[in-house]
Design an enzyme around this catalytic site. Structure first.
Site, PDB file in Angstrom:
ATOM      1  N   CYS A   1       6.926  51.219   3.116  1.00  0.00           N
ATOM      2  CA  CYS A   1       5.356  51.683   3.359  1.00  0.00           C
ATOM      3  C   CYS A   1       4.916  52.841   2.829  1.00  0.00           C
ATOM      4  O   CYS A   1       4.134  53.037   2.064  1.00  0.00           O
ATOM      5  CB  CYS A   1       5.015  51.259   4.969  1.00  0.00           C
ATOM      6  SG  CYS A   1       5.477  49.708   5.455  1.00  0.00           S
TER       7      CYS A   1
ATOM      8  N   HIS B   1      -0.822  55.257   7.718  1.00  0.00           N
ATOM      9  CA  HIS B   1       0.787  55.602   7.414  1.00  0.00           C
ATOM     10  C   HIS B   1       0.973  56.672   6.563  1.00  0.00           C
ATOM     11  O   HIS B   1       2.127  56.671   6.002  1.00  0.00           O
ATOM     12  CB  HIS B   1       1.223  54.144   7.253  1.00  0.00           C
ATOM     13  CG  HIS B   1       2.794  54.075   7.849  1.00  0.00           C
ATOM     14  ND1 HIS B   1       3.693  53.176   7.552  1.00  0.00           N
ATOM     15  CD2 HIS B   1       3.203  55.004   8.869  1.00  0.00           C
ATOM     16  CE1 HIS B   1       4.791  53.481   8.356  1.00  0.00           C
ATOM     17  NE2 HIS B   1       4.589  54.472   9.073  1.00  0.00           N
TER      18      HIS B   1
END
Ligand SMILES: *[C@@H]1O[C@H](CO)[C@@H](O)[C@H](O)[C@H]1NC(C)=O
Ligand SMILES: *[C@@H]1O[C@H](CO)[C@@H](O)[C@H](O)[C@H]1NC(C)=O
Ligand SMILES: *[C@@H]1O[C@H](CO)[C@@H](O)[C@H](O)[C@H]1NC(C)=O
Ligand SMILES: *[C@@H]1O[C@H](CO)[C@@H](O)[C@H](O)[C@H]1NC(C)=O
Ligand SMILES: *[C@@H]1O[C@H](CO)[C@@H](O)[C@H](O)[C@H]1NC(C)=O
Length: 587
Positions: free
Chosen positions: A78, A139
């Site tokens: 990610c 993120h």
């Protein structure tokens, strides 16, 4: 009669001309809706061959536009993949690639993140007058030095509006969904605790039998140590959720801990409101879905409706959301002037199996491996682009492309120059999409496992072969598995990998499943091919500069002074709910 009419014409002509100009200009400066799923596999959408998972809205993007069949995430994880997507650069260039076990940010209050020196496409588009918004997961960090600097926040990276999750969706964010830390906790906390407990019990038994006199203070110290360890462990698990799983609207915490109730509806309605607000001006909307990372969730209308359990329900609800966004684009009349992109940040997380044995990871179709490794299953992701009238409907492109390509594509279409003070690794997709060039500009692509270069891909200009040479591959465990089940993701160095010298070579054009390595006997030009690829890797490595490591220990640990907490809540409880429960788009 004649004079006034011609006067009207005279005043109208420039207006008409202006309108035509504006129209032409608008076509060059389309809106952008960039949709990114989390951990969705290339074997999941119907348009990539899945027959049992229903994704009609995602499939409609492929029908009306282009489907990329060799679209590659710059990293199989990610945080680095998203850093590359936002900047058009390999994550090692920004320090967003980990040299240790921890490859993504796991605390909202750690100091690592996308450095201020990096330029996102959002910043360049905002400078061109675009309205810019990010809805969903970020993120890429939050704070640097104190809990009010927001140095890594989306609003510090070109987004004028943010509504979503600064960190990421995790099992620990949802009551009863388990913990991603179970293996780490076992290793780091439970094992030492058990050892201490056994030592204490042994000492006590020996003392009782009169075989050993343990001084009371030593005994007390050991007991205290064990209690402190247990306390820290329980505290961590108890406080993890409120401290890390919260929603923000811009710089304000609006729900802590986040609630999954109607979450997709809330975020989708907000995306729709943003589109309606900006229907008359060029806009950039990035919708970064929390799906289909665990914790899996779906609302009442989707729960239990798919043929693939909680995972399938989550995919189908996300697909519904894509449909809603497309409907709003149609409604406000901008669908033809909007470039829509759909992708996943990496391949499906094949190791995701719930405590009760339900499969919680998606499908990578025919491809080997998955999230966390450089086998095709980890990096070959869905890639759909829709722009009616510009991108031919039903186009299929098998050339290698990267999620870093979105950066130059979008930036150029918006009329902005590319930054000239840094290397941009992405390449403009428009020549391929418009059919003006049959070949990808990526002759070579480099595949990283976190910080470490694990493979090179070469699509020679004069051949149809696609060579992939691995310098190392992950050691799957248990042996024979299609992933690293004990650790949940494969690690990228040391005893966790198998090194290959000469590199392990595949021709993906003939062997997309990466089953049978090419050898000097099966391929007479083996040495020449490998040498060419090794030289390309060396040239590439020489362009990578030393930059501050955003994943250093100091940058990934929890720093209490960086903790974001609802202003109204007291102490560590960090609870509040100021989310609009409004799931209908107000107009
Ligand atoms: C937080 O850091 C920023 C930037 O480093 C600084 O301007 C600000 O004064 C600091 N705020 C507090 C409360 O320390
Ligand atoms: C979810 O949204 C629906 C429709 O807007 C509403 O009826 C329902 O009460 C909401 N549920 C929760 C838990 O907020
Ligand atoms: C379709 O997706 C589901 C869920 O990921 C998966 O179990 C199934 O194997 C997929 N089917 C194909 C043909 O890949
Ligand atoms: C959008 O573009 C398509 C394909 O070029 C065309 O058929 C359609 O009429 C256009 N719609 C509008 C509203 O302009
Ligand atoms: C392609 O070009 C390279 C040199 O650029 C050459 O070594 C190679 O033999 C060529 N391959 C084919 C299939 O023609």
């Amino acid at each position: 009669m004649v004079a006034p009419q011609s006067r009207t014409m005279k005043t109208l002509w420039p207006l008409l001309f202006f309108l035509a100009e504006a129209h032409g200009h608008a076509a060059l400066r389309p809106n952008f809706v960039l949709l990114m799923a989390d951990d969705l596999g290339i074997g999941d959408p119907g348009c990539y061959g899945n027959k049992t998972l229903r994704t009609p809205n995602i499939d409609a993007l492929a029908d009306a536009g282009a489907k990329l069949t060799q679209h590659l995430a710059a990293s199989p994880l990610c945080t680095p993949s998203r850093a590359a997507f936002m900047t058009g650069r390999y994550p090692v260039r920004s320090g967003m690639a980990s040299q240790s076990r921890v490859g993504v940010f796991i605390f909202s209050a750690s100091s690592g993140g996308l450095p201020a020196s990096e330029t996102t496409f959002a910043t360049l588009l905002r400078n061109q007058g675009y309205s810019t918004a990010l809805i969903g997961k970020w993120h890429l960090g939050l704070h640097c030095d104190n809990s009010s600097d927001f140095c890594h926040h989306p609003l510090s990276h070109g987004f004028e509006y943010f509504h979503g999750l600064p960190l990421t969706n995790l099992r620990d964010c949802k009551a009863g969904a388990g913990s991603v830390f179970s293996s780490a906790v076992r290793l780091l906390a439970l094992v030492p605790l058990q050892v201490t407990a056994v030592a204490l019990a042994t000492l006590a038994a020996l003392g009782r039998l009169g075989l050993l006199r343990v001084p009371r203070p030593v005994f007390a110290c050991l007991l205290l140590l064990a209690a402190a360890g247990l306390g820290a462990l329980l505290g961590f698990l108890h406080f993890f959720r409120p401290l890390n799983c919260f929603l923000m609207t811009n710089r304000e915490v609006t729900q802590q801990p986040l609630s999954y109730d109607n979450l997709t509806q809330r975020l989708t309605a907000d995306a729709a409101r943003f589109i309606r607000r900006n229907a008359d001006a060029p806009f950039l909307l990035v919708v970064s879905y929390l799906q289909v990372h665990t914790a899996l969730f779906s609302s009442k209308d989707f729960a239990g409706k798919s043929r693939h359990g909680a995972y399938g329900d989550a995919v189908e609800e996300m697909d519904w959301s894509v449909g809603q966004i497309m409907r709003v684009l149609q409604d406000v009349g901008v669908a033809n002037n909007t470039l829509v992109y759909f992708t996943s940040d990496q391949g499906a997380h094949v190791e995701e199996v719930s405590a009760t044995g339900e499969i919680h990871g998606g499908s990578n179709g025919i491809y080997k491996g998955g999230k966390g490794n450089s086998w095709e299953g980890g990096i070959r992701v869905p890639g759909l682009l829709r722009w009616p009238g510009v991108i031919p409907a039903g186009l299929q492109i098998g050339e290698p492309t990267s999620n870093m390509d979105v950066f130059p594509t979008v930036v150029k279409l918006a009329g902005s120059p590319l930054p000239d003070d840094r290397i941009i690794d992405g390449r403009d997709l428009m020549p391929l999409l418009r059919g003006t060039s049959p070949r990808s500009e990526h002759e070579f692509l480099f595949h990283y496992c976190n910080f470490y270069l694990s493979a090179v891909r070469w699509a020679p200009r004069n051949s149809t072969s696609v060579w992939k040479a691995f310098f190392f591959t992950p050691k799957f465990s248990p042996p024979g598995a299609n992933g690293c089940f004990p650790t949940q993701v494969c690690l990228c160095y040391g005893r966790f990998v198998t090194r290959h010298d000469p590199p392990l070579l595949f021709d993906l054009s003939k062997d997309p499943r990466e089953r049978t390595p090419v050898t000097p006997t099966s391929e007479p030009r083996f040495q020449e091919i490998v040498a060419t690829m090794e030289r390309a890797a060396e040239r590439h490595v020489q362009t990578v500069r030393d930059v501050p490591d955003q994943f250093s220990l100091g940058n990934i640990l929890w720093k209490p002074w960086l903790q974001t907490c609802c202003p109204s809540s007291s102490g560590l409880s960090c609870q509040c709910d100021r989310e609009k429960q409004d799931t209908q788009e107000s107009r």
